[in-house]
Design an enzyme around this catalytic site. Sequence first.
Site, PDB file in Angstrom:
ATOM      1  N   ASP A  83       4.895  54.169  12.893  1.00  0.00           N
ATOM      2  CA  ASP A  83       5.054  55.554  13.369  1.00  0.00           C
ATOM      3  C   ASP A  83       4.056  55.854  14.475  1.00  0.00           C
ATOM      4  OD1 ASP A  83       2.915  55.521  11.402  1.00  0.00           O
ATOM      5  OD2 ASP A  83       2.970  57.706  11.429  1.00  0.00           O
ATOM      6  N   ASP A 143      -0.622  52.764  19.638  1.00  0.00           N
ATOM      7  CA  ASP A 143      -1.018  53.054  18.252  1.00  0.00           C
ATOM      8  C   ASP A 143       0.257  53.370  17.479  1.00  0.00           C
ATOM      9  OD1 ASP A 143      -2.108  53.881  15.898  1.00  0.00           O
ATOM     10  OD2 ASP A 143      -3.013  55.697  16.707  1.00  0.00           O
ATOM     11  N   GLU A 177       1.568  56.340   8.892  1.00  0.00           N
ATOM     12  CA  GLU A 177       0.104  56.328   8.885  1.00  0.00           C
ATOM     13  C   GLU A 177      -0.444  57.599   9.516  1.00  0.00           C
ATOM     14  OE1 GLU A 177      -3.991  55.586  10.388  1.00  0.00           O
ATOM     15  OE2 GLU A 177      -2.218  56.113  11.529  1.00  0.00           O
TER      16      GLU A 177
HETATM   17 ZN   LIG Z   1      -2.819  53.887  14.148  1.00  0.00          ZN
END
Ligand SMILES: [Zn+2]
Length: 410
Positions: A83, A143, A177
């Site tokens: 995610d 990320d 997360e």
């Molecule tokens: Zn992360």
Amino acid sequence: MKYETLLPRFLGYVKENTRSDEYSNSVPSTQNQVVFLQKLVAELEQLGLAEVKYNKVNGYVTATIPATTTKDVPVIGFISHVDTADFNSENINPQIVENYDGQSVINLGESEFKLDPSSFPSLKKYAGQTLITTDGTTLLGADDKAGVAEIMTLAEYLIVRPEIEHGKIRVAFGPDEEIGTGADKFDVADFGADFAYTVDGGPVGQLEFETFSAIGLKVDIQGTNVHPSEAKGKMVSAIQLAIDFHNSLPAAERAETTEGREGFFHLLNLNGTAEDAHMDYIIRDFERAGLNRRRQLVLDIAKEINQKFAEPRIKTTMVEQYFNMVEVMKDHMDVVELAENAMCALGIEPDEEPVRGGTDGSKISFMGLPTPNLFAGGENMHGRYEYVALQSMEKAVDVLLKISELNTNK
Ligand SMILES: [Zn+2]
């Protein structure tokens, strides 16, 4: 190029919108993540990994890179999340800057936004490298698509080179997360690793095995609303009590007044009227003692305010969210040392600053699987200025390979 599939794989991943949603009750929180996770299943199968599985209960895809050695070698796990953070992630259009000179301003697509080394000095580290940026309208999602691409590339590298000796390696790609719930249902027993690493850190060298301990605090306040013209001695304004409560917390212990190893109270949200009010806080500290002191302070302040009234007006609810993983890692420092040794063998200096936040590994470590966090390479996460260098992602794959090698040849 060392890992030919790494860049195209990463670019393919970031174009997929996998934003999570903290207001959703489903696991994963968004259907987009399910679609992406199922594509990862297909890719893992196509690469030839074993035991490829999507677990509907926890939203994790897991798979095995089978051992190529007959030695008795501990099973390593590598974990990343699919995610992306709470920022526009529709139509992500990554831009590639080849051979960046380390000083120029980079225009982010056609947008008004720019990556300027005078605002983002970290850019200067990347002279001569290939940068992947946004077009200024979305985040990039390095990320943690960088982590996903790095682990997938490691898997491919080892599968097509059976002559490289290594033990069994387990990989996992999970949801959510960024909304802090992804690891809640992680199945440590099913994963079956002896130790693991999340590949979810920032720039090259990051190695994190110490995180905050965390409490979530909800404050509910009941007032008594009376017309202001005749309020004297009768009105109890809930929103005023909220302000009083907040101002009773030490100003020197706010997120914006602390750094390093200092903890804080952080007000996330305040809404209210004279009739009722609600506040959400996060409370953070590296030490249990500090966390407990803050918990007691909240109770004491609420009690003191409540004592002024016939019935209690302030109700506090505190929930433990995660704990500093060092409490687990201190008994498994060999796992940290293995990563340190791998980085040092590659000429990478480990950067072991404690994380002023949590990682999926904070929860997974307390479930019994020691899981420090390794760099994935990204900079300026969670917004339009996010970027990553291809060379950082290559180094991350190098580290994963070296960890496997050192784990095999002890
Ligand atoms: Zn992360």
